[in-house]
Write a protein that holds these residues in place. Structure first.
Motif, PDB file in Angstrom:
ATOM      1  N   ILE A   1     -45.631  84.395  91.130  1.00 17.63           N
ATOM      2  CA  ILE A   1     -44.231  84.399  91.551  1.00 17.63           C
ATOM      3  C   ILE A   1     -44.184  84.034  93.035  1.00 17.63           C
ATOM      4  O   ILE A   1     -44.722  84.751  93.880  1.00 17.63           O
ATOM      5  CB  ILE A   1     -43.559  85.762  91.316  1.00 17.63           C
ATOM      6  CG1 ILE A   1     -43.601  86.134  89.835  1.00 17.63           C
ATOM      7  CG2 ILE A   1     -42.117  85.738  91.807  1.00 17.63           C
ATOM      8  CD1 ILE A   1     -42.980  87.469  89.516  1.00 17.63           C
ATOM      9  N   TYR A   2     -43.529  82.914  93.341  1.00 13.23           N
ATOM     10  CA  TYR A   2     -43.387  82.438  94.713  1.00 13.23           C
ATOM     11  C   TYR A   2     -41.935  82.583  95.160  1.00 13.23           C
ATOM     12  O   TYR A   2     -41.014  82.426  94.372  1.00 13.23           O
ATOM     13  CB  TYR A   2     -43.788  80.961  94.823  1.00 13.23           C
ATOM     14  CG  TYR A   2     -45.263  80.693  94.650  1.00 13.23           C
ATOM     15  CD1 TYR A   2     -46.131  80.741  95.735  1.00 13.23           C
ATOM     16  CD2 TYR A   2     -45.786  80.379  93.394  1.00 13.23           C
ATOM     17  CE1 TYR A   2     -47.486  80.483  95.582  1.00 13.23           C
ATOM     18  CE2 TYR A   2     -47.147  80.123  93.234  1.00 13.23           C
ATOM     19  CZ  TYR A   2     -47.987  80.178  94.330  1.00 13.23           C
ATOM     20  OH  TYR A   2     -49.326  79.929  94.178  1.00 13.23           O
ATOM     21  N   GLU A   3     -41.779  82.856  96.455  1.00 14.53           N
ATOM     22  CA  GLU A   3     -40.443  82.847  97.062  1.00 14.53           C
ATOM     23  C   GLU A   3     -40.288  81.548  97.840  1.00 14.53           C
ATOM     24  O   GLU A   3     -41.114  81.230  98.706  1.00 14.53           O
ATOM     25  CB  GLU A   3     -40.264  84.045  97.993  1.00 14.53           C
ATOM     26  CG  GLU A   3     -38.872  84.128  98.609  1.00 14.53           C
ATOM     27  CD  GLU A   3     -38.724  85.318  99.531  1.00 14.53           C
ATOM     28  OE1 GLU A   3     -38.662  85.097 100.756  1.00 14.53           O
ATOM     29  OE2 GLU A   3     -38.698  86.448  99.023  1.00 14.53           O
ATOM     30  N   ILE A   4     -39.235  80.799  97.526  1.00 15.79           N
ATOM     31  CA  ILE A   4     -39.026  79.479  98.114  1.00 15.79           C
ATOM     32  C   ILE A   4     -37.629  79.430  98.728  1.00 15.79           C
ATOM     33  O   ILE A   4     -36.646  79.832  98.095  1.00 15.79           O
ATOM     34  CB  ILE A   4     -39.176  78.371  97.054  1.00 15.79           C
ATOM     35  CG1 ILE A   4     -40.556  78.442  96.391  1.00 15.79           C
ATOM     36  CG2 ILE A   4     -38.955  77.003  97.671  1.00 15.79           C
ATOM     37  CD1 ILE A   4     -40.705  77.503  95.224  1.00 15.79           C
ATOM     38  N   GLY A   5     -37.533  78.931  99.941  1.00 12.74           N
ATOM     39  CA  GLY A   5     -36.235  78.762 100.586  1.00 12.74           C
ATOM     40  C   GLY A   5     -35.443  77.632  99.950  1.00 12.74           C
ATOM     41  O   GLY A   5     -36.018  76.659  99.432  1.00 12.74           O
ATOM     42  N   ALA A   6     -34.128  77.748  99.972  1.00 12.67           N
ATOM     43  CA  ALA A   6     -33.281  76.733  99.342  1.00 12.67           C
ATOM     44  C   ALA A   6     -33.381  75.394 100.058  1.00 12.67           C
ATOM     45  O   ALA A   6     -33.410  74.334  99.420  1.00 12.67           O
ATOM     46  CB  ALA A   6     -31.829  77.210  99.311  1.00 12.67           C
ATOM     47  N   ARG A   7     -33.451  75.409 101.379  1.00  9.66           N
ATOM     48  CA  ARG A   7     -33.536  74.156 102.133  1.00  9.66           C
ATOM     49  C   ARG A   7     -34.858  73.423 101.898  1.00  9.66           C
ATOM     50  O   ARG A   7     -34.847  72.209 101.624  1.00  9.66           O
ATOM     51  CB  ARG A   7     -33.334  74.441 103.625  1.00  9.66           C
ATOM     52  CG  ARG A   7     -31.908  74.867 103.976  1.00  9.66           C
ATOM     53  CD  ARG A   7     -31.768  75.105 105.459  1.00  9.66           C
ATOM     54  NE  ARG A   7     -30.433  75.541 105.806  1.00  9.66           N
ATOM     55  CZ  ARG A   7     -30.044  75.859 107.048  1.00  9.66           C
ATOM     56  NH1 ARG A   7     -30.915  75.763 108.048  1.00  9.66           N
ATOM     57  NH2 ARG A   7     -28.817  76.264 107.294  1.00  9.66           N
ATOM     58  N   PRO A   8     -36.021  74.118 102.004  1.00 10.00           N
ATOM     59  CA  PRO A   8     -37.270  73.410 101.686  1.00 10.00           C
ATOM     60  C   PRO A   8     -37.310  72.875 100.263  1.00 10.00           C
ATOM     61  O   PRO A   8     -37.834  71.782 100.021  1.00 10.00           O
ATOM     62  CB  PRO A   8     -38.341  74.495 101.897  1.00 10.00           C
ATOM     63  CG  PRO A   8     -37.738  75.446 102.856  1.00 10.00           C
ATOM     64  CD  PRO A   8     -36.282  75.468 102.520  1.00 10.00           C
ATOM     65  N   LEU A   9     -36.729  73.620  99.328  1.00  6.71           N
ATOM     66  CA  LEU A   9     -36.723  73.156  97.946  1.00  6.71           C
ATOM     67  C   LEU A   9     -35.862  71.899  97.801  1.00  6.71           C
ATOM     68  O   LEU A   9     -36.254  70.941  97.124  1.00  6.71           O
ATOM     69  CB  LEU A   9     -36.201  74.261  97.023  1.00  6.71           C
ATOM     70  CG  LEU A   9     -36.099  73.899  95.543  1.00  6.71           C
ATOM     71  CD1 LEU A   9     -37.471  73.528  94.977  1.00  6.71           C
ATOM     72  CD2 LEU A   9     -35.486  75.039  94.745  1.00  6.71           C
ATOM     73  N   LYS A  10     -34.702  71.894  98.465  1.00 12.82           N
ATOM     74  CA  LYS A  10     -33.815  70.729  98.378  1.00 12.82           C
ATOM     75  C   LYS A  10     -34.484  69.491  98.992  1.00 12.82           C
ATOM     76  O   LYS A  10     -34.408  68.385  98.452  1.00 12.82           O
ATOM     77  CB  LYS A  10     -32.492  71.018  99.087  1.00 12.82           C
ATOM     78  CG  LYS A  10     -31.456  69.912  98.932  1.00 12.82           C
ATOM     79  CD  LYS A  10     -30.152  70.290  99.604  1.00 12.82           C
ATOM     80  CE  LYS A  10     -29.087  69.219  99.368  1.00 12.82           C
ATOM     81  NZ  LYS A  10     -29.511  67.885  99.836  1.00 12.82           N
ATOM     82  N   LYS A  11     -35.144  69.676 100.145  1.00 13.17           N
ATOM     83  CA  LYS A  11     -35.831  68.556 100.779  1.00 13.17           C
ATOM     84  C   LYS A  11     -36.947  68.022  99.881  1.00 13.17           C
ATOM     85  O   LYS A  11     -37.149  66.803  99.771  1.00 13.17           O
ATOM     86  CB  LYS A  11     -36.409  68.995 102.128  1.00 13.17           C
ATOM     87  CG  LYS A  11     -35.349  69.255 103.188  1.00 13.17           C
ATOM     88  CD  LYS A  11     -35.996  69.667 104.502  1.00 13.17           C
ATOM     89  CE  LYS A  11     -34.939  69.915 105.577  1.00 13.17           C
ATOM     90  NZ  LYS A  11     -35.564  70.341 106.867  1.00 13.17           N
ATOM     91  N   ALA A  12     -37.677  68.941  99.239  1.00  9.32           N
ATOM     92  CA  ALA A  12     -38.773  68.517  98.368  1.00  9.32           C
ATOM     93  C   ALA A  12     -38.247  67.769  97.151  1.00  9.32           C
ATOM     94  O   ALA A  12     -38.824  66.768  96.727  1.00  9.32           O
ATOM     95  CB  ALA A  12     -39.581  69.733  97.944  1.00  9.32           C
ATOM     96  N   LEU A  13     -37.126  68.251  96.608  1.00  8.05           N
ATOM     97  CA  LEU A  13     -36.552  67.568  95.440  1.00  8.05           C
ATOM     98  C   LEU A  13     -36.032  66.183  95.799  1.00  8.05           C
ATOM     99  O   LEU A  13     -36.113  65.253  94.998  1.00  8.05           O
ATOM    100  CB  LEU A  13     -35.423  68.431  94.849  1.00  8.05           C
ATOM    101  CG  LEU A  13     -35.842  69.770  94.224  1.00  8.05           C
ATOM    102  CD1 LEU A  13     -34.614  70.550  93.775  1.00  8.05           C
ATOM    103  CD2 LEU A  13     -36.780  69.547  93.051  1.00  8.05           C
ATOM    104  N   ASP A  14     -35.469  66.053  97.010  1.00  8.37           N
ATOM    105  CA  ASP A  14     -34.971  64.750  97.445  1.00  8.37           C
ATOM    106  C   ASP A  14     -36.108  63.774  97.739  1.00  8.37           C
ATOM    107  O   ASP A  14     -35.957  62.553  97.559  1.00  8.37           O
ATOM    108  CB  ASP A  14     -34.087  64.908  98.682  1.00  8.37           C
ATOM    109  CG  ASP A  14     -32.805  65.673  98.392  1.00  8.37           C
ATOM    110  OD1 ASP A  14     -32.414  65.719  97.202  1.00  8.37           O
ATOM    111  OD2 ASP A  14     -32.211  66.234  99.332  1.00  8.37           O
ATOM    112  N   ALA A  15     -37.232  64.303  98.194  1.00  7.94           N
ATOM    113  CA  ALA A  15     -38.347  63.438  98.589  1.00  7.94           C
ATOM    114  C   ALA A  15     -39.232  63.035  97.417  1.00  7.94           C
ATOM    115  O   ALA A  15     -40.000  62.079  97.536  1.00  7.94           O
ATOM    116  CB  ALA A  15     -39.189  64.136  99.660  1.00  7.94           C
TER     117      ALA A  15
END
Length: 228
Positions: free
Chosen positions: A185-199
């Motif tokens: 179980i990982y905790e991920i910030g919304a902004r890093p996740l959005k950037k990763a999905l866009d990239a």
């Protein structure tokens, strides 16, 4: 007999030093401000399980506080009696969110002000609190997601490699391993996740599920601190 009835009827319609008209005015003002609190709670609620019953209870607490203060405001004996009566009441309902506690105190404060006909204080205090909620609502808080991966023990390293290559600085919160299976179980910030999905053209979950041995991979929105 007629004088006796009129005298007793006047006593019923008189609330101490207050008339029935002032009491009704107190109740109406409390109801109006209570409905403002109702709207404020509904508009600013950010949790996942909004309770309409609790919100209605906030309006009821405003009216009840007004009635209590109207009765005891000019009577010391009643005030002491009310304190004694309320001291034996035990409330079993747990308030899980500190924000709900603040709204409860808000309604009680408004009820006290309306009960002693201090409408200006109740109205100004409500306006200040509304402005505070509006200002704080404009501050963007980075949301969080929980990435839950269930896989075989042999595929743990491959899953971890994908997560760390895809997401910037994920935080491992839980790691359960058995002889044949494991759960991460990982905790991920919304902004890093959005950037990763866009990239990346391929979604993180698709990459994880493509690994042999990964059974499930879920992203869960998180509104509160996971450590609570």
């Amino acid at each position: 007999m007629k004088d006796y009835i009129i005298e007793n009827f006047s006593g019923v319609m008189s609330l101490g030093d207050r008339t029935a008209e002032s009491f009704f005015l107190n109740i109406i003002v409390a109801l109006v401000i209570g409905m403002v609190i109702y709207i404020a709670y509904r508009a600013t609620y950010t949790g996942v399980a909004y309770s309409k019953r609790f919100n209605i209870s906030l309006v009821m607490m405003t009216l009840i506080s007004t009635m209590v203060m109207t009765v005891i405001s000019n009577n010391i004996a009643l005030s002491l009696g009310m304190v004694g009566a309320l001291s034996i009441v035990r409330f079993r309902t747990a308030v899980k969110d500190a924000r709900d506690t603040a709204f409860i105190f808000w309604t009680i404060a408004v009820g006290i002000c309306c009960g002693v006909s201090q409408y200006t204080i109740a109205a100004l205090g409500t306006i200040v609190l509304l402005l505070f909620l509006i200002i704080m609502g404009q501050v963007h808080e980075d949301g969080k997601y929980m990435l839950i991966i269930r896989c075989t023990s042999a595929s743990v390293k491959a899953a971890e490699s994908v997560v760390f290559n895809y997401i910037r600085r994920p935080q491992l919160r839980v790691r359960n391993e058995k002889q044949l299976t494991a759960e991460l179980i990982y905790e991920i910030g919304a902004r890093p996740l959005k950037k990763a999905l866009d990239a990346n053209e391929e979604h993180l979950l698709d990459k994880l599920l493509a690994i042999e041995g990964v059974e499930t991979a879920n992203l869960v929105s998180q509104t509160d601190d996971f450590s609570r």
